[in-house]
Enzyme design. Structure first.
Site, PDB file in Angstrom:
ATOM      1  N   GLY A  91       0.889  -1.366   0.098  1.00  0.00           N
ATOM      2  CA  GLY A  91      -0.101   0.105  -0.131  1.00  0.00           C
ATOM      3  C   GLY A  91       0.851   1.304  -0.111  1.00  0.00           C
ATOM      4  CG  HIS A 146      10.088  -0.705  -0.207  1.00  0.00           C
ATOM      5  ND1 HIS A 146       9.067  -0.646   0.377  1.00  0.00           N
ATOM      6  CD2 HIS A 146      10.323  -0.624  -1.226  1.00  0.00           C
ATOM      7  CE1 HIS A 146       8.208  -0.327  -0.664  1.00  0.00           C
ATOM      8  NE2 HIS A 146       9.210  -0.354  -1.933  1.00  0.00           N
ATOM      9  NE  ARG A 169      -3.230  -5.489  -0.010  1.00  0.00           N
ATOM     10  CZ  ARG A 169      -3.212  -5.440  -1.481  1.00  0.00           C
ATOM     11  NH1 ARG A 169      -1.911  -5.095  -2.031  1.00  0.00           N
ATOM     12  NH2 ARG A 169      -4.122  -5.473  -2.252  1.00  0.00           N
TER      13      ARG A 169
HETATM   14  P1  PAP Z   1       5.165  -0.698  -4.395  1.00  0.00           P
HETATM   15  O1  PAP Z   1       5.714  -1.557  -3.304  1.00  0.00           O
HETATM   16  O2  PAP Z   1       5.463  -1.396  -5.930  1.00  0.00           O
HETATM   17  O3  PAP Z   1       4.992   0.638  -4.302  1.00  0.00           O
HETATM   18  P2  PAP Z   1       2.259  -0.712  -3.273  1.00  0.00           P
HETATM   19  O4  PAP Z   1       1.950   0.678  -3.619  1.00  0.00           O
HETATM   20  O5  PAP Z   1       3.018  -0.798  -2.009  1.00  0.00           O
HETATM   21  O6  PAP Z   1       3.543  -1.154  -4.488  1.00  0.00           O
HETATM   22  O7  PAP Z   1       1.419  -1.791  -3.503  1.00  0.00           O
HETATM   23  C1  PAP Z   1       0.531  -1.844  -4.816  1.00  0.00           C
HETATM   24  C2  PAP Z   1      -0.992  -2.475  -4.224  1.00  0.00           C
HETATM   25  O8  PAP Z   1      -1.654  -1.510  -3.541  1.00  0.00           O
HETATM   26  C3  PAP Z   1      -1.506  -2.841  -5.595  1.00  0.00           C
HETATM   27  O9  PAP Z   1      -2.590  -4.070  -4.938  1.00  0.00           O
HETATM   28  P3  PAP Z   1      -3.109  -5.025  -6.026  1.00  0.00           P
HETATM   29  O10 PAP Z   1      -1.964  -5.450  -6.818  1.00  0.00           O
HETATM   30  O11 PAP Z   1      -3.590  -6.073  -4.967  1.00  0.00           O
HETATM   31  O12 PAP Z   1      -4.271  -4.263  -6.856  1.00  0.00           O
HETATM   32  C4  PAP Z   1      -2.479  -1.762  -5.725  1.00  0.00           C
HETATM   33  O13 PAP Z   1      -3.535  -1.887  -6.433  1.00  0.00           O
HETATM   34  C5  PAP Z   1      -2.888  -1.142  -4.284  1.00  0.00           C
HETATM   35  N1  PAP Z   1      -2.903   0.328  -4.283  1.00  0.00           N
HETATM   36  C6  PAP Z   1      -2.348   1.270  -5.054  1.00  0.00           C
HETATM   37  N2  PAP Z   1      -2.942   2.326  -4.957  1.00  0.00           N
HETATM   38  C7  PAP Z   1      -4.176   2.248  -4.181  1.00  0.00           C
HETATM   39  C8  PAP Z   1      -5.403   2.999  -3.769  1.00  0.00           C
HETATM   40  N3  PAP Z   1      -5.088   4.375  -3.970  1.00  0.00           N
HETATM   41  N4  PAP Z   1      -6.108   2.565  -3.127  1.00  0.00           N
HETATM   42  C9  PAP Z   1      -6.302   1.222  -2.772  1.00  0.00           C
HETATM   43  N5  PAP Z   1      -5.227   0.408  -3.227  1.00  0.00           N
HETATM   44  C10 PAP Z   1      -4.169   0.845  -3.947  1.00  0.00           C
END
Ligand code: PAP
Length: 341
Positions: A91, A146, A169
């Site tokens: 997230g 991270h 999460r």
């Molecule tokens: P990162 O570590 O590569 O930055 P990160 O943002 O931590 O990734 O996680 C991505 C997840 O957060 C995705 O989940 P999913 O694959 O299960 O869909 C992404 O969709 C979700 N995510 C990103 N932005 C939001 C948001 N605004 N609201 C809810 N979920 C979100």
């Protein structure tokens, strides 16, 4: 925040650690890196060919390991620094958007907000990614990381009153989100990694910044010991009651929402601006790219895939779900932390 400082793109990051942007401290980090790399344990990589284990944590060689070494050896924290900490795919993108919008809410109107034209990852940088730039950042610096809590230098966790907001999460959703994301980034010359393989690696702790459970527990314990310094959030809580969590976030960061702001609906505006539904429909998030290196370019839309709670279960077998739940219960036993499922 005194100014809006877009993060450097990852090309700058890789140039930094490859020594093209010169600095004495980066060079020292690079030398030390070359010394230790050959002796580090190796595991299969998800995006790169392999990961290496350093001080108990699995990292991509090059940028992530050099970044950690630079932070441990040379980063100079300020007592006003705020760090958004997370294990990948828990997230981070959402937390970046919410925090940026909360801290800057008197500065930008919702109709022409930077988040409408800049991806959340562009609004605040990763600590471990930009050693040359950070000294010039005005206070309070808003950075993300991270790096596991237990690997951060004392100068960040003990000697200074830096604040951390951590998001975690359910591990099943993290695993699946990460597996899908990493396969998109995996170079074509490497065969895609199967879900079975990703599952095994994740359970063994071999994934970027893993083991996952150790990462979570490090910040969880710190949040119990120093709640004024570490705010511990869950993606699922944020999905369930975003306004409640945003109010907690504002309070923790020293920017509490006033009654007037609450009655005007400012909290709800922030939640709406940063919602999955809104961000994933913005042109900037749908069509721009983030350059992770000269070879790896990621579409920003991949950071916003589905945004659902419990989606991991639709990919995993019953046996996999049982095993990951058992590992989670075992690892978190006695900590007071639970994931609802
Ligand atoms: P990162 O570590 O590569 O930055 P990160 O943002 O931590 O990734 O996680 C991505 C997840 O957060 C995705 O989940 P999913 O694959 O299960 O869909 C992404 O969709 C979700 N995510 C990103 N932005 C939001 C948001 N605004 N609201 C809810 N979920 C979100």
């Amino acid at each position: 925040m005194d100014s809006f400082l877009p993060s450097p793109d990852c090309d700058t990051i890789s140039k930094t650690y490859n020594g093209q942007i010169d600095s004495h401290l980066v060079q020292k980090t690079n030398e030390r890196y070359r010394e230790i790399l050959p002796n580090l344990p190796r595991g299969k990589g998800w995006m790169t060919e392999h990961l290496v284990q350093y001080q108990g944590v699995w990292l991509t060689p090059n940028a992530a390991l050099k970044g950690l070494m630079w932070v441990q050896g040379h980063f100079k924290p300020r007592s006003t620094d705020i760090f958004l900490a997370s294990f990948p795919k828990t997230g981070t993108t959402w937390l970046k958007a919410l925090t940026f919008a909360t801290i800057n809410r008197t500065r930008y109107g919702f109709a022409d907000h930077p988040l409408l034209t800049t991806v959340p990852h562009g609004c605040l940088p990763f600590l471990e990614a930009c050693p040359n730039d950070l000294d010039g950042f005005p206070s309070p610096r808003l950075l993300s990381t991270h790096i596991p809590y237990t690997l951060l230098p004392n100068s960040m966790t003990v000697n200074q009153s830096c604040r951390f907001v951590y998001i975690c999460r359910d591990p099943k959703d993290v695993l699946v989100s990460k597996w899908l994301f990493m396969n998109k980034l995996r170079p074509k010359e490497l065969a895609p990694i199967s879900l079975e393989e990703a599952f095994e690696l994740f359970c063994q702790g071999i994934s970027h910044y893993g083991p996952y459970w150790d990462h979570v527990l490090g910040y969880w314990k710190a949040s119990l010991e120093t709640p004024e310094q570490v705010l511990f959030l869950k993606y699922e809580e944020l999905r369930g009651e975003p306004s409640v969590v945003v109010k907690r976030l504002g309070e923790f960061l020293g920017h509490p929402f006033s009654l007037e702001e609450e009655s005007k609906g400012v909290v709800e505006e922030i939640v709406k601006l940063c919602s999955f539904e809104n961000l994933s429909n913005l042109g900037v998030n749908k069509s721009s790219v983030l350059k992770l290196s000269t070879q790896i370019i990621v579409d920003n839309r991949h950071f916003l895939r589905k945004g659902k709670v419990g989606d991991g279960k639709s990919y995993l077998t019953d046996e996999m779900i049982k095993r990951i739940n058992e590992i989670t219960s075992e690892k978190l036993l006695g900590s007071g932390l639970v994931f609802d499922s």
